[in-house]
Design an enzyme around this catalytic site. Sequence first.
Site, PDB file in Angstrom:
ATOM      1  CG  HIS A  19      -2.049   0.844   1.238  1.00 34.36           C
ATOM      2  ND1 HIS A  19      -3.161   0.600   0.473  1.00 34.36           N
ATOM      3  CD2 HIS A  19      -2.295   1.993   1.913  1.00 34.36           C
ATOM      4  CE1 HIS A  19      -4.042   1.569   0.663  1.00 34.36           C
ATOM      5  NE2 HIS A  19      -3.543   2.424   1.535  1.00 34.36           N
ATOM      6  CE  LYS A 164      -7.129   8.672   1.707  1.00 32.49           C
ATOM      7  NZ  LYS A 164      -7.404   9.288   3.008  1.00 32.49           N
ATOM      8  CE  LYS A 166      -2.746   7.539   1.242  1.00 35.79           C
ATOM      9  NZ  LYS A 166      -3.463   8.365   2.259  1.00 35.79           N
ATOM     10  CG  ASP A 195      -4.442  11.563   1.496  1.00 33.76           C
ATOM     11  OD1 ASP A 195      -3.890  12.672   1.589  1.00 33.76           O
ATOM     12  OD2 ASP A 195      -4.617  10.802   2.478  1.00 33.76           O
ATOM     13  CD  GLU A 221      -7.289  12.648   2.933  1.00 28.45           C
ATOM     14  OE1 GLU A 221      -8.082  12.016   2.196  1.00 28.45           O
ATOM     15  OE2 GLU A 221      -6.832  12.185   3.991  1.00 28.45           O
ATOM     16  CG  ASP A 246      -5.770  13.242   7.093  1.00 26.77           C
ATOM     17  OD1 ASP A 246      -6.104  13.185   8.291  1.00 26.77           O
ATOM     18  OD2 ASP A 246      -5.320  12.249   6.495  1.00 26.77           O
ATOM     19  CE  LYS A 270      -6.945   9.858   8.767  1.00 27.04           C
ATOM     20  NZ  LYS A 270      -5.635   9.994   8.127  1.00 27.04           N
ATOM     21  CD  GLU A 324      -9.710   7.668   4.906  1.00 30.19           C
ATOM     22  OE1 GLU A 324      -9.444   7.824   3.709  1.00 30.19           O
ATOM     23  OE2 GLU A 324      -8.996   8.089   5.825  1.00 30.19           O
TER      24      GLU A 324
HETATM   25  C1  MUC Z   1      -4.324   9.060   5.296  1.00 27.09           C
HETATM   26  O1  MUC Z   1      -3.426   9.778   4.962  1.00 27.09           O
HETATM   27  O2  MUC Z   1      -5.455   9.489   5.181  1.00 27.09           O
HETATM   28  C2  MUC Z   1      -6.039   6.550   5.031  1.00 27.09           C
HETATM   29  C3  MUC Z   1      -6.249   5.764   3.948  1.00 27.09           C
HETATM   30  C4  MUC Z   1      -5.017   5.400   3.439  1.00 27.09           C
HETATM   31  O3  MUC Z   1      -4.771   4.690   2.470  1.00 27.09           O
HETATM   32  O4  MUC Z   1      -4.044   5.983   4.181  1.00 27.09           O
HETATM   33  C5  MUC Z   1      -4.641   6.550   5.311  1.00 27.09           C
HETATM   34  C6  MUC Z   1      -3.994   7.706   5.883  1.00 27.09           C
HETATM   35 MG    MG Z   2      -5.007  11.546   4.529  1.00 28.44          MG
END
Ligand code: MUC
Ligand code: MG
Length: 371
Positions: A19, A164, A166, A195, A221, A246, A270, A324
Amino acid sequence: MKIHSLDVYIIDLPTIRPHHLAMHTIVTQTIVIACIKSEDGIEGWGEVATIGGASYSEESPEAIKLNIENYVKPLIIGENPVNFDALSYKINRYVKGNYFAKALVESAMVDLVAKTLNIPAYELFGGQCHESLPVAWTLASGDTAKDIEEAQNCLAAKRHNIFKLKIGKGNPKTNVAHVIKIKEAVGDAGSVRVDVNQAWDEVTSLYCIEALQNGGVDLIEQPLVRWDNEGMSRLTSRFKVPIMADESLGTVQEAYQISKLRAGNVFALKVPKAGGLTATKKVAAIAEASGIPMYGGTMIESSLGTAICAQLYSTIPELTFGTELFGPLLFKDNITVNQIEYENFEMKIPSGPGFGMEMDREKVKHYSRDI
Ligand code: MUC
Ligand code: MG
């Protein structure tokens, strides 16, 4: 009722695939769990997850365990966990920062109290507004074709229609092209969000967000580094696409500052960032008072930590951007006997006593560094 013991364990859970985040690639996710026992032998369990040691937040799993054992535990042994909010105030007087550690201890106290009263924990936080909540899946395999395949499988199985992505690692223009390809493949069947995990500066953000907005992305994000609230504020007023805070949004005080500056117009809640369940409700109250829509975030918790966040989020009337809480689906195995149920693009909120999860002691032992 009195707190008799508190034990903390570090657990390493392997993931089903790597991941990739801007600052770390997870192949084994580390969570920290705590068990608080009352004098009559009832157990309360809590969890927080960390990402990449100390690369996501200041608190590493090892620091969480050590600081609880050395500095928090002596403050609560012999105390009545029913007063968990008052005990959090006491802990705050003697322990600065350490929000993840505090959230872990509070969640174990809340589980213990709710189990003792034989009620779900959400009844201690005003009661349930949602029996289930929409849940996003994070596409982070590091490969565009694999991410598209994952998204299509999720849509076909009716498991997720919010994705989402990354990004933030490597060339920003390559990042944008990757996102646009996935949005084109998903089309109107799903919401695509990104994000950036603080990886861009403001100049890079200006052209990348413009391109992402034009490409149909629904949410951006944390594009900027966590302390740059002024930059986040400028981006928020410049673009139509919502900008979510975040990493910059942790404590109640930070929530207040961000809401005043509009340094983001969506809040990623969170539980560990805020320092606990009670504090997260306060962050949500600031969002509500300032007309800022909310999102139920994750640090990629196991089934226990997911149940903790889900129960709290279920008490918030409007979670406009969903949640999420996909953590358990990313792991090869889990540490509870019962599992979180995902169907029809939503997760069911566990509703047994406490956080509704029964620990699997064999699994805890198997994945723990400490037993
Ligand atoms: C984050 O940065 O939001 C949440 C989902 C993911 O893949 O990483 C986290 C942390
Ligand atoms: Mg985040």
